[in-house]
Scaffold this active site. Sequence first.
Site, PDB file in Angstrom:
ATOM      1  N   ASP A 106       8.011  14.614  -3.061  1.00 35.24           N
ATOM      2  CA  ASP A 106       7.603  13.414  -3.515  1.00 35.24           C
ATOM      3  C   ASP A 106       9.898  13.307  -2.827  1.00 35.24           C
ATOM      4  OD1 ASP A 106       8.271  10.612  -3.338  1.00 35.24           O
ATOM      5  OD2 ASP A 106       8.541  10.453  -5.749  1.00 35.24           O
TER       6      ASP A 106
ATOM      7  N   GLN B  91      -0.493   4.692  -8.532  1.00 34.52           N
ATOM      8  CA  GLN B  91       0.053   5.798  -8.095  1.00 34.52           C
ATOM      9  C   GLN B  91      -1.499   7.546  -8.850  1.00 34.52           C
ATOM     10  OE1 GLN B  91       1.359   6.270  -5.231  1.00 34.52           O
ATOM     11  NE2 GLN B  91       0.024   7.907  -5.073  1.00 34.52           N
TER      12      GLN B  91
ATOM     13  N   HIS C  85       4.853   5.105 -12.150  1.00 36.76           N
ATOM     14  CA  HIS C  85       4.016   4.052 -10.917  1.00 36.76           C
ATOM     15  C   HIS C  85       2.752   4.945 -11.099  1.00 36.76           C
ATOM     16  CE1 HIS C  85       3.817   3.614  -7.407  1.00 36.76           C
ATOM     17  NE2 HIS C  85       4.016   3.617  -6.238  1.00 36.76           N
TER      18      HIS C  85
ATOM     19  N   ARG D 265       6.580  -4.704  -9.152  1.00 39.94           N
ATOM     20  CA  ARG D 265       7.083  -3.411  -8.445  1.00 39.94           C
ATOM     21  C   ARG D 265       8.777  -3.787  -8.678  1.00 39.94           C
ATOM     22  NH1 ARG D 265       7.103   0.593  -3.387  1.00 39.94           N
ATOM     23  NH2 ARG D 265       5.218   1.561  -4.634  1.00 39.94           N
TER      24      ARG D 265
HETATM   25  N1   CP Z   1       3.471   5.199  -3.076  1.00 38.55           N
HETATM   26  C1   CP Z   1       3.959   4.256  -2.683  1.00 38.55           C
HETATM   27  O1   CP Z   1       3.640   3.835  -4.305  1.00 38.55           O
HETATM   28  O2   CP Z   1       3.972   3.718  -1.242  1.00 38.55           O
HETATM   29  P1   CP Z   1       4.160   1.977  -1.390  1.00 38.55           P
HETATM   30  O3   CP Z   1       6.131   2.552  -1.494  1.00 38.55           O
HETATM   31  O4   CP Z   1       5.251   1.978   0.161  1.00 38.55           O
HETATM   32  O5   CP Z   1       4.100   1.015  -2.231  1.00 38.55           O
HETATM   33  N1  NVA Z   2       9.968   8.303  -6.298  1.00 32.86           N
HETATM   34  C1  NVA Z   2       9.846   7.607  -4.889  1.00 32.86           C
HETATM   35  C2  NVA Z   2       8.754   7.428  -5.097  1.00 32.86           C
HETATM   36  C3  NVA Z   2       8.073   6.249  -3.506  1.00 32.86           C
HETATM   37  C4  NVA Z   2       6.425   5.754  -4.179  1.00 32.86           C
HETATM   38  C5  NVA Z   2      10.591   6.302  -5.216  1.00 32.86           C
HETATM   39  O1  NVA Z   2      10.246   5.392  -6.350  1.00 32.86           O
HETATM   40  O2  NVA Z   2      11.223   5.847  -4.713  1.00 32.86           O
END
Ligand code: CP
Ligand code: NVA
Length: 331
Positions: A229, A136, A133, A106
Amino acid sequence: MNLKGRNFLKLLDYSDEEIRYLLDLSHKFKKLKIKGKDHKYLKGKNIVLLFEKTSTRTRCAFEVAGYDLGMGVTYLEPGSSQMGKKESIEDTAKVLGRMYDGIEYRGFSQEIVETLGSNAGVPVWNGLTDEYHPTQMLADLMTIEENFGHLRGLKLVFCGDGRNNVANSLMVACSKMGINFTIASPKELFPNEELIKTCEKIAKKNYCTLTFTEDIMEATKDAHVIYTDVWVSMGESDDIWESRIKALKPYQVTEEVMKNANSKAIFLHCLPSFHDLKTTIGQEIYEKFGLKEMEVEDKVFTSEKSKVFDEAENRMHTIKAVMYATLGDKK
Ligand code: CP
Ligand code: NVA
């Protein structure tokens, strides 16, 4: 279907049938977990979770899925490895690939996870980048299926920052699975043209549509899934809060928006969410701009229509499916 040895970096790399297979596997793993049946199919393997941004769901989903499959799991928290500062991404990938059977990453640009993927020699899974992502998406599709029994022909509307990682990924996921997809956002936050073109070709093949509009009521009319989001994503500057709030307040998911949707509509959010004042950022925004809730009204977030915690749980079942399919033997 044999996905052994494959990376999972973005849904564009996977065929519709392969995504279907991963979803079917996810439903199976959920049943096994609920029944309490042992499924340590990957005993003896080890994985590493390399995080350059913070996480609750993704990290925990990978850890628990790894343990349930019988694997050893190492977590490298942001700033704790040599990667980037003292060691190149290529060298890090090669080192981790010698010790582990799979690597989760990540972090920031998609390029980093792609570089890890082409150098590690073991499967690399994208746990979120600035662009995509993909894990997800599997959880989102699974949750939609649990509620409607199918995907094809449904209408999903994303309200908010239409060019962030989640919106980009939803556009790909919906195009591939035959879901009519709409983004409701200001024009300047529509996804990039190149990705739209790519997805339009995929959507055409799957008899579904892509729509981009600034009109949230037109967008959400009769929708089956309303998705939003955060307005500012991880890695973006704190200085943009003010302009984002101004641009995206009209795209907040309200009770009125939910009423405008299909009577069976559900609300989804990848989480974390600013729907009340119980976070430090939420408090700061309230003090500066007087906003008590941001991308979604608390009334919607806590309503019966909201399936966000099923969606969060499904991260674990779907990630388990991805790891099993790419690491394991066919079962
Ligand atoms: N939805 C998601 O990726 O959550 P986190 O940032 O907690 O991993
Ligand atoms: N768009 C958000 C998603 C978090 C799971 C971010 O990248 O912070």
